[in-house]
Design an enzyme around this catalytic site. Sequence first.
Site, short mmCIF file in Angstrom:
data_model
loop_
_atom_site.label_atom_id
_atom_site.label_comp_id
_atom_site.label_asym_id
_atom_site.label_seq_id
_atom_site.Cartn_x
_atom_site.Cartn_y
_atom_site.Cartn_z
N GLU B 66 -6.63 -4.61 -2.29
CA GLU B 66 -5.51 -5.14 -3.07
C GLU B 66 -5.50 -6.66 -3.08
O GLU B 66 -5.29 -7.29 -4.13
CB GLU B 66 -4.19 -4.61 -2.52
CG GLU B 66 -3.90 -3.14 -2.85
CD GLU B 66 -4.67 -2.15 -1.99
OE1 GLU B 66 -5.33 -2.59 -1.03
OE2 GLU B 66 -4.60 -0.94 -2.29
N HIS B 135 5.25 5.47 1.13
CA HIS B 135 5.03 5.65 -0.31
C HIS B 135 6.33 5.59 -1.11
O HIS B 135 6.32 5.93 -2.29
CB HIS B 135 4.40 7.01 -0.59
CG HIS B 135 2.92 7.08 -0.44
ND1 HIS B 135 2.30 7.19 0.77
CD2 HIS B 135 1.92 7.05 -1.35
CE1 HIS B 135 0.98 7.26 0.59
NE2 HIS B 135 0.73 7.16 -0.69
#
Lengths: 363, 330
Positions: B66, B135
């Site tokens: 990322e 999440h």
Amino acid sequence: MSASRPTTRPRKEPSAAKPGRKAATTRAGAGPPPAGRPEAGHRTDLLEAMLRIRRFEERCVELYSAARIRGFVHLYIGEEAVAVGVSSALEPEDAVVSTYREHGHALARGLTPEAVMAEMHGKATGCSGGRGGSMHLFDASRRFYGGSAIVAGGLPLAAGLALADRMRGLPGVTCCFFGDGAFAEGEFHETANLAALWNLPLLLVCENNLYAMGTALAREHAQTDLAMRAASYGMPAWAVDGMDVEAVEQAARRAVGGIRAGAGPHFLELRTYRFRAHSMYDPDRYRDKAEIAQWKSQDPIARLTERLRGDGELDDEELARTEQRLADEIDHAVTAAERAPEEPVEDLLRHVTSAPSGEVSRP
Amino acid sequence: MSTATRGTGTTYREAMREALREALRSDERVFLMGEDVGRYGGCFGVSLGLLEEFGPDRVRDTPLSESAFVGAGIGAALAGMRPVVEIMTVNFSLLALDQILNNAATLLHMSGGQLPVPLVIRMTTGAGRQLAAQHSHSLESFYAHIPGIRVLAPATLEDARHVLAPALADPDPVVIFEHGSLYNAAGELGPAAGPVGLDRAAIRRPGTDISLITYGGSLPKALAAADELAADGIDAEVVDLRTLRPLDGTTLAVSVGRTHRAVVVDEAWRTGSIAAEVSARIAEESFYELDAPVERVCSAEVPIPYARQLEEAALPQTADIVAAAHRAVD
Ligand SMILES: Cc1ncc(C[n+]2csc(CCOP(=O)(O)OP(=O)(O)O)c2C)c(N)n1
Ligand SMILES: [Mg+2]
């Protein structure tokens, strides 16, 4: 890389293994496990441990379809030899850090199907009190530091566990499981460097199943020889046939032996394959049917079964008894999970901090 | 979302995809990159088919990295491209937060105005699917805290379809939050719905008794609460913030000036939240208009748990909004 660490290159024979090749070319770690011949029954124990994971997850699929289990569920089916082979080389004082694809790691570490199944049902009796689910299994009593769903997020933590054990003079080795995708993250590379630099008692177990979700290894890595790259950090690194539980165990024993002897971190690249989709959400559009079939033909359970039969260590009756025992164990786990109490909503704010802060957080 | 009826028209996911398609068609500097955006079609299926249409150069699968691919997006933006970078979820975006805060949001100012960063970052946010604590979070306020970037939270089909073009036209970094529970929201997309301005909040339902102020995945809940309140004789106005930075203080002041009561609904944790900022704005700008203290309905201060009943209890629910509105009105 310092001259004082001579064994820092990938071993030629194992790292030449190609995914999909037969065991003969991919058996890692020449030489027997340190303890000599494994005791009688050990190989059937390995088989049973792999079967437990397989049957457990097959039941999970049914329960997921029936909406008894929710959230993200990542199956390990096909990769059982990795968890079982590596875990069998570990001792209770060792530590394990896992991923979100962790049912196999947890069961192989000795968490009971009951505790894991209850967790997946979100029940209070689950190994994380119902708060974690499939991706976040923990058991401090077994030094199972559990499931991280941030890819590569467990690696720095594992280095810290290893550091603490060393600083406290404890004999433990920390074993960290992660995937080929995680190998691309900075956190892997930062951890590998730190561990080698500090000579930490860390076993890095890369489960190379050739895919990071839908992205194939060669579209994720400029250099796909992961063991070679790990070796560049100055640690022994071997590629191993991850579909052969005995090869995995042997390599893990050698690595753990080296780590305990003070040789610092070791890296294992286990070449394996997930037979199912990435998660229960995944339509699996990106893999070739023929490729899947080819890998299924190397099913680690079938391979060990055949080998044991050939060596006269297993007959149909014994296998049937094992299957029955596992079926009963899993039936029991499901029944217990269904009957188990839910964590009461009043306890929502438990475990946020160690001491209740008294802060009111809802209107 | 009030028009949501499954099976007709388009979905939020398709609207977003159509916006990406339009951007890729109309400007050759635009490209999409992120984990599994190409062959896989995006982890939530948003970019399905775009690789086939535009090729691997413009729909780029990235390794799991990322920080590297967001940083590369910043570099490409500096050098004349118009990247759209997708991060799978806001929890994972923290690995790239350094690049976003220390580079994307900072370079223009630090360089004395020489280096604008015309970058768009899209990511999924929010809870509600029993995905547990790594999440499920709503970290929009982390980003809305940062000067130098614009933060958008499209909550309707129209916004999903039309937010990308002005985001790409913005010379500065824009972060777009897509709530995971909205992707399947379906309805008719009015043909007349044109490009939307990025600066204004929207009144999704006019009312006179109380302002329900929200954004993103909480909008459907606020609208449902307004329906329930109507049955109780309370005429609620629903304000969709749409842009979390900069906040549209004018629309807030006008709405509260009309209703004299406000409930702020935010799926994030209450402490340090967008809801906290909105409440402060109301206190600063509309204090003398208020007939009751501002109410906040936020998530409980807990990492979002897996178990269904715990997750439901942790998140703002329609009933919580209704109860808060009653407290303010009664
Ligand atoms: C930091 C981060 N980025 C993205 C994801 C989404 N994601 C979950 S698993 C996965 C693939 C990981 O692949 P690999 O490391 O090879 O493990 P495998 O799933 O194959 O066991 C991705 C992209 C995530 N969970 N965390
Ligand atoms: Mg993988």
